[in-house]
Design a protein around this motif. Sequence first.
Motif, PDB file in Angstrom:
ATOM      1  N   LYS A  64     -16.236   1.909  -2.526  1.00  0.00           N
ATOM      2  CA  LYS A  64     -16.775   0.078  -1.976  1.00  0.00           C
ATOM      3  C   LYS A  64     -17.124  -0.997  -2.990  1.00  0.00           C
ATOM      4  O   LYS A  64     -17.208  -1.621  -3.799  1.00  0.00           O
ATOM      5  CB  LYS A  64     -18.013   0.751  -1.433  1.00  0.00           C
ATOM      6  CG  LYS A  64     -18.238   1.863  -1.251  1.00  0.00           C
ATOM      7  CD  LYS A  64     -18.192   1.941   0.008  1.00  0.00           C
ATOM      8  CE  LYS A  64     -18.459   3.228   1.127  1.00  0.00           C
ATOM      9  NZ  LYS A  64     -16.698   3.151   1.617  1.00  0.00           N
ATOM     10  N   TYR A  65     -15.821  -2.351  -1.348  1.00  0.00           N
ATOM     11  CA  TYR A  65     -15.650  -3.150  -2.655  1.00  0.00           C
ATOM     12  C   TYR A  65     -16.835  -4.419  -1.476  1.00  0.00           C
ATOM     13  O   TYR A  65     -16.607  -5.653  -2.219  1.00  0.00           O
ATOM     14  CB  TYR A  65     -14.298  -4.672  -1.853  1.00  0.00           C
ATOM     15  CG  TYR A  65     -13.641  -2.697  -2.893  1.00  0.00           C
ATOM     16  CD1 TYR A  65     -13.610  -3.155  -4.113  1.00  0.00           C
ATOM     17  CD2 TYR A  65     -12.966  -1.939  -2.258  1.00  0.00           C
ATOM     18  CE1 TYR A  65     -12.134  -2.482  -5.081  1.00  0.00           C
ATOM     19  CE2 TYR A  65     -11.473  -0.722  -3.068  1.00  0.00           C
ATOM     20  CZ  TYR A  65     -12.070  -1.514  -3.829  1.00  0.00           C
ATOM     21  OH  TYR A  65     -10.713  -0.913  -5.401  1.00  0.00           O
ATOM     22  N   ALA A  66     -17.713  -3.880  -0.866  1.00  0.00           N
ATOM     23  CA  ALA A  66     -18.908  -5.089  -0.235  1.00  0.00           C
ATOM     24  C   ALA A  66     -19.322  -5.680  -1.551  1.00  0.00           C
ATOM     25  O   ALA A  66     -20.342  -4.519  -2.283  1.00  0.00           O
ATOM     26  CB  ALA A  66     -19.441  -4.285   1.188  1.00  0.00           C
ATOM     27  N   GLY A  67     -20.227  -6.864  -1.166  1.00  0.00           N
ATOM     28  CA  GLY A  67     -20.496  -7.380  -2.299  1.00  0.00           C
ATOM     29  C   GLY A  67     -19.805  -7.379  -3.665  1.00  0.00           C
ATOM     30  O   GLY A  67     -20.150  -8.147  -5.081  1.00  0.00           O
ATOM     31  N   GLN A  68     -18.495  -7.216  -4.337  1.00  0.00           N
ATOM     32  CA  GLN A  68     -17.883  -7.544  -5.197  1.00  0.00           C
ATOM     33  C   GLN A  68     -17.783  -9.589  -5.293  1.00  0.00           C
ATOM     34  O   GLN A  68     -17.469 -10.120  -4.185  1.00  0.00           O
ATOM     35  CB  GLN A  68     -16.522  -6.597  -5.133  1.00  0.00           C
ATOM     36  CG  GLN A  68     -16.874  -4.966  -5.094  1.00  0.00           C
ATOM     37  CD  GLN A  68     -17.089  -5.104  -6.593  1.00  0.00           C
ATOM     38  OE1 GLN A  68     -17.020  -5.549  -7.429  1.00  0.00           O
ATOM     39  NE2 GLN A  68     -18.330  -3.830  -5.865  1.00  0.00           N
ATOM     40  N   ILE A  69     -17.482  -9.824  -6.455  1.00  0.00           N
ATOM     41  CA  ILE A  69     -17.223 -10.972  -6.330  1.00  0.00           C
ATOM     42  C   ILE A  69     -15.792 -11.242  -6.773  1.00  0.00           C
ATOM     43  O   ILE A  69     -15.081 -10.464  -7.110  1.00  0.00           O
ATOM     44  CB  ILE A  69     -17.827 -11.050  -8.301  1.00  0.00           C
ATOM     45  CG1 ILE A  69     -19.320 -11.308  -7.969  1.00  0.00           C
ATOM     46  CG2 ILE A  69     -17.111 -12.633  -8.723  1.00  0.00           C
ATOM     47  CD1 ILE A  69     -19.557 -11.420  -9.890  1.00  0.00           C
TER      48      ILE A  69
END
Length: 92
Positions: A64-69
């Motif tokens: 999951k890449y949600a919330g990644q910088i």
Amino acid sequence: MKNYKRGRFARRILLVIVILIGVVYLNRVSILQRIVAIGSYSQLINIDKQSSSPTQNDELVNLKYAGQIVVKINHNQPTFSQEDLQIKQGGW
């Protein structure tokens, strides 16, 4: 007398050969399927014996890449041109 025995023996052999040819002819589909199955057997890929442990591809799918910088490089401007993206004939 010898010719008679040879003739009987030859007829029996011929009868056995004809019966074998008939059996092979009637079972030709299953015989061919077995030959193809043996010929196409691969030790590298065995679909029937898939392991239940997750593979690297399964792990990548579940990321999951949600919330990644997100780090911007070159102000989000690519260093390649539109000409670099074109596929030229014989370019491969």
